[in-house]
Design a protein around this motif. Structure first.
Motif, PDB file in Angstrom:
ATOM      1  N   SER A   3       8.404 -53.759  -4.071  1.00 22.54           N
ATOM      2  CA  SER A   3       9.019 -55.001  -3.584  1.00 22.54           C
ATOM      3  C   SER A   3      10.513 -54.797  -3.393  1.00 22.54           C
ATOM      4  CB  SER A   3       8.793 -56.152  -4.568  1.00 22.54           C
ATOM      5  OG  SER A   3       9.723 -56.076  -5.632  1.00 22.54           O
ATOM      6  N   GLY A   4      11.128 -55.690  -2.606  1.00 18.51           N
ATOM      7  CA  GLY A   4      12.570 -55.680  -2.417  1.00 18.51           C
ATOM      8  C   GLY A   4      13.275 -56.432  -3.536  1.00 18.51           C
ATOM      9  N   THR A   5      14.597 -56.421  -3.502  1.00 21.83           N
ATOM     10  CA  THR A   5      15.377 -57.012  -4.594  1.00 21.83           C
ATOM     11  C   THR A   5      15.260 -58.528  -4.669  1.00 21.83           C
ATOM     12  OG1 THR A   5      17.300 -57.072  -3.130  1.00 21.83           O
ATOM     13  CG2 THR A   5      17.154 -55.208  -4.631  1.00 21.83           C
ATOM     14  N   ASN A   6      14.941 -59.180  -3.557  1.00 23.06           N
ATOM     15  CA  ASN A   6      14.928 -60.651  -3.533  1.00 23.06           C
ATOM     16  C   ASN A   6      13.571 -61.265  -3.834  1.00 23.06           C
ATOM     17  OD1 ASN A   6      17.659 -61.429  -2.932  1.00 23.06           O
ATOM     18  ND2 ASN A   6      17.385 -60.483  -0.925  1.00 23.06           N
ATOM     19  N   VAL A   7      12.649 -60.484  -4.357  1.00 24.04           N
ATOM     20  CA  VAL A   7      11.297 -60.990  -4.604  1.00 24.04           C
ATOM     21  C   VAL A   7      11.289 -62.196  -5.534  1.00 24.04           C
ATOM     22  CG1 VAL A   7      10.872 -59.357  -6.498  1.00 24.04           C
ATOM     23  CG2 VAL A   7       8.937 -60.286  -5.210  1.00 24.04           C
ATOM     24  N   HIS A   8      12.248 -62.264  -6.464  1.00 22.97           N
ATOM     25  CA  HIS A   8      12.280 -63.373  -7.423  1.00 22.97           C
ATOM     26  C   HIS A   8      12.545 -64.724  -6.759  1.00 22.97           C
ATOM     27  CE1 HIS A   8      16.497 -62.251  -6.906  1.00 22.97           C
ATOM     28  NE2 HIS A   8      16.805 -63.475  -7.290  1.00 22.97           N
ATOM     29  N   ARG A   9      13.020 -64.722  -5.528  1.00 20.11           N
ATOM     30  CA  ARG A   9      13.316 -65.965  -4.823  1.00 20.11           C
ATOM     31  C   ARG A   9      12.068 -66.590  -4.193  1.00 20.11           C
ATOM     32  NH1 ARG A   9      18.539 -64.322  -1.240  1.00 20.11           N
ATOM     33  NH2 ARG A   9      18.554 -66.549  -0.744  1.00 20.11           N
ATOM     34  N   ILE A  10      10.986 -65.821  -4.167  1.00 20.98           N
ATOM     35  CA  ILE A  10       9.733 -66.319  -3.581  1.00 20.98           C
ATOM     36  C   ILE A  10       9.026 -67.229  -4.586  1.00 20.98           C
ATOM     37  CG2 ILE A  10       7.409 -65.613  -2.849  1.00 20.98           C
ATOM     38  CD1 ILE A  10       8.748 -63.124  -1.605  1.00 20.98           C
ATOM     39  N   LYS A  11       8.655 -68.424  -4.138  1.00 16.03           N
ATOM     40  CA  LYS A  11       8.037 -69.398  -5.042  1.00 16.03           C
ATOM     41  C   LYS A  11       6.632 -69.823  -4.628  1.00 16.03           C
ATOM     42  CE  LYS A  11      11.789 -69.342  -7.427  1.00 16.03           C
ATOM     43  NZ  LYS A  11      11.807 -68.428  -8.584  1.00 16.03           N
ATOM     44  N   GLU A  12       6.234 -69.463  -3.406  1.00 19.39           N
ATOM     45  CA  GLU A  12       4.904 -69.869  -2.948  1.00 19.39           C
ATOM     46  C   GLU A  12       4.416 -68.938  -1.836  1.00 19.39           C
ATOM     47  OE1 GLU A  12       4.865 -73.671  -0.992  1.00 19.39           O
ATOM     48  OE2 GLU A  12       6.842 -73.343  -0.097  1.00 19.39           O
ATOM     49  N   ILE A  13       3.114 -68.986  -1.624  1.00 19.18           N
ATOM     50  CA  ILE A  13       2.485 -68.238  -0.533  1.00 19.18           C
ATOM     51  C   ILE A  13       2.307 -69.208   0.629  1.00 19.18           C
ATOM     52  CG2 ILE A  13       0.438 -66.950   0.187  1.00 19.18           C
ATOM     53  CD1 ILE A  13       0.095 -66.295  -2.889  1.00 19.18           C
ATOM     54  N   ILE A  14       2.836 -68.858   1.795  1.00 15.67           N
ATOM     55  CA  ILE A  14       2.837 -69.763   2.937  1.00 15.67           C
ATOM     56  C   ILE A  14       2.326 -69.055   4.190  1.00 15.67           C
ATOM     57  CG2 ILE A  14       4.722 -71.194   2.027  1.00 15.67           C
ATOM     58  CD1 ILE A  14       6.659 -69.660   3.858  1.00 15.67           C
ATOM     59  N   PRO A  15       1.960 -69.801   5.231  1.00 16.54           N
ATOM     60  CA  PRO A  15       1.555 -69.153   6.485  1.00 16.54           C
ATOM     61  C   PRO A  15       2.750 -68.467   7.151  1.00 16.54           C
ATOM     62  CG  PRO A  15       0.830 -71.465   6.413  1.00 16.54           C
ATOM     63  CD  PRO A  15       1.794 -71.273   5.281  1.00 16.54           C
ATOM     64  N   VAL A  16       2.473 -67.436   7.916  1.00 17.05           N
ATOM     65  CA  VAL A  16       3.517 -66.724   8.665  1.00 17.05           C
ATOM     66  C   VAL A  16       4.289 -67.687   9.564  1.00 17.05           C
ATOM     67  CG1 VAL A  16       3.871 -65.081  10.568  1.00 17.05           C
ATOM     68  CG2 VAL A  16       2.513 -64.409   8.580  1.00 17.05           C
ATOM     69  N   LYS A  17       3.575 -68.594  10.208  1.00 16.99           N
ATOM     70  CA  LYS A  17       4.237 -69.560  11.107  1.00 16.99           C
ATOM     71  C   LYS A  17       5.276 -70.382  10.346  1.00 16.99           C
ATOM     72  CE  LYS A  17       3.440 -73.486  14.195  1.00 16.99           C
ATOM     73  NZ  LYS A  17       4.704 -73.220  14.863  1.00 16.99           N
ATOM     74  N   LYS A  18       4.927 -70.856   9.160  1.00 13.50           N
ATOM     75  CA  LYS A  18       5.856 -71.667   8.366  1.00 13.50           C
ATOM     76  C   LYS A  18       7.080 -70.846   7.964  1.00 13.50           C
ATOM     77  CE  LYS A  18       6.139 -74.691   4.320  1.00 13.50           C
ATOM     78  NZ  LYS A  18       5.401 -75.263   3.162  1.00 13.50           N
ATOM     79  N   LEU A  19       6.858 -69.581   7.611  1.00 16.86           N
ATOM     80  CA  LEU A  19       7.965 -68.707   7.225  1.00 16.86           C
ATOM     81  C   LEU A  19       8.923 -68.517   8.400  1.00 16.86           C
ATOM     82  CD1 LEU A  19       9.548 -66.685   5.532  1.00 16.86           C
ATOM     83  CD2 LEU A  19       7.813 -64.957   6.066  1.00 16.86           C
ATOM     84  N   ILE A  20       8.398 -68.166   9.555  1.00 15.39           N
ATOM     85  CA  ILE A  20       9.270 -67.904  10.706  1.00 15.39           C
ATOM     86  C   ILE A  20       9.945 -69.184  11.196  1.00 15.39           C
ATOM     87  CG2 ILE A  20       9.294 -67.137  13.130  1.00 15.39           C
ATOM     88  CD1 ILE A  20       7.490 -64.850  12.319  1.00 15.39           C
ATOM     89  N   ASP A  21       9.238 -70.304  11.142  1.00 15.41           N
ATOM     90  CA  ASP A  21       9.863 -71.582  11.506  1.00 15.41           C
ATOM     91  C   ASP A  21      11.045 -71.889  10.582  1.00 15.41           C
ATOM     92  OD1 ASP A  21       8.190 -72.037  13.633  1.00 15.41           O
ATOM     93  OD2 ASP A  21       6.887 -73.452  12.572  1.00 15.41           O
TER      94      ASP A  21
END
Length: 365
Positions: free
Chosen positions: A336-354
């Protein structure tokens, strides 16, 4: 301000985001096609792509080529967007995977984990033999301006060809890193500095050739604001890996994704990989055991990496990463990269890019 397009020659992505290639089954056709459908460049990782094939233990080379072909074709059935493959130079079947990708008319080949000094040879040979105009773009992944300069000079003198773009991967990336362990926290090797140096380096070759060589920033990029910062610096786009793991479409098991959601900043560590490079991963019992010298006995059947010291290694990295991909983190680990701790949920790709697009648009200079 909306996202600019990312142009690599005549390949155009409406979203300037490349989804990083994550090997041993993390980014396959499902994730790559989802990213491509949102206007980015979706990337299938070639590293031990055949681990899901039934005969991989007996015929690893054939299994990997078959799986690469299969995944590219599946992705193309699911998207009309831009697709790439990531093929590590260190792979023993590097040449076969490159040839297979060219045969399948992939849009872009990304190549790192070593300098792909002879990559244009495969492209020229393939298109000359088939009497076709070259379509696939060649994009090396580098971690220094020096590496970019070496590749430009070598490719120009030997093949009359310049890279179609560069991905510049900084020290905050996940997985295997192109830096020594003591360089990871050194400001001299910060991504911002290296990207600027590579942009300056390629200008000389752009001016001589008249060819545009876009520079793409990678490693530790997390928000739309980060994307804007690098584009304002002169980068043509960014590559992101860690954020795409925590998506519904990522090809890893949900337990792998959940490890990202639950990770703290203290969980991120740098390991010494059997392939001889430092690697950034999530701490767990498997990682701690290997540090303490507890061996996981194995016989090397895959022979997947040129420089893997498997005789001295406490574990098989291909098996460890496959176990993790399947959700069995007791018998493997997650890069994983250094910012993995900032992830709080699993979301669709569309929601992430939006969300990245909205953050980019609302960021002021």
């Amino acid at each position: 301000m909306s996202f600019p397009t990312l142009k690599i020659g005549d390949v155009v992505a409406n979203t300037p985001i490349i989804q990083g290639g994550m090997g041993v089954g993390i980014s396959l056709s499902n994730l790559a096609s989802a990213v491509a459908n949102e206007g980015g460049i979706g990337v299938i990782a070639g590293a031990m792509i055949g681990m899901g094939e039934p005969d991989v233990g007996k015929n690893p080379m054939e299994a990997n080529i078959r799986a690469m072909r299969k995944e590219i074709r599946k992705a193309k059935e699911m998207t009309k967007g831009v697709l790439g493959v990531n093929i590590m130079v260190a792979l023993t079947n590097f040449a076969d995977l490159v040839k297979t990708s060219l045969d399948e008319k992939i849009d872009v080949i990304f190549s790192g984990a070593g300098l792909p000094l002879d990559l244009p040879a495969y492209l020229k040979e393939y298109y000359e033999e088939n009497k076709e105009k070259a379509h696939t773009k060649l994009v090396p992944i580098v971690s220094s301006a020096r590496a970019a300069k070496i590749l430009c000079k070598k490719w120009a003198s030997k093949y009359d060809y310049l890279p179609d773009a560069f991905v510049v991967e900084g020290p905050k990336a996940g997985g295997h890193l192109g830096f020594k362990a003591d360089q990871l926290e050194d400001p001299e090797f910060a991504l911002e500095k290296v990207v600027s140096e590579v942009i300056d380096t390629v200008k000389e070759f752009e001016e001589k050739s008249g060819k545009t060589i876009p520079v793409i920033a990678a490693g530790g990029i997390y928000t739309g604001e980060d994307i804007k910062k690098f584009i304002d610096m002169g980068a043509a786009g960014v590559q992101m890996g860690t954020r795409f793991v925590a998506t519904n479409e990522c090809d890893a098991d949900d337990r792998f994704k959940q490890a990202y959601v639950e990770a703290t900043e203290e969980d991120v560590t740098v390991i010494k990989s059997p392939v001889g490079l430092p690697g950034r991963a999530l701490k767990n019992k498997f990682v701690e055991d290997s540090r303490e010298g507890l061996k996981k006995p194995f016989k090397c059947v895959f022979e997947c990496i040129h420089n893997c010291a498997h005789e001295q290694s406490p574990y098989c990295i291909a098996a460890a990463l496959l176990n993790a991909k399947k959700g069995n983190l007791a018998r493997g680990f997650a890069f994983s990269g250094t910012n993995v701790h900032r992830i709080k949920e699993i979301i669709p790709v569309k929601k992430l890019i939006d969300s990245l697009r909205n953050e980019f648009s609302s960021t002021k200079k």
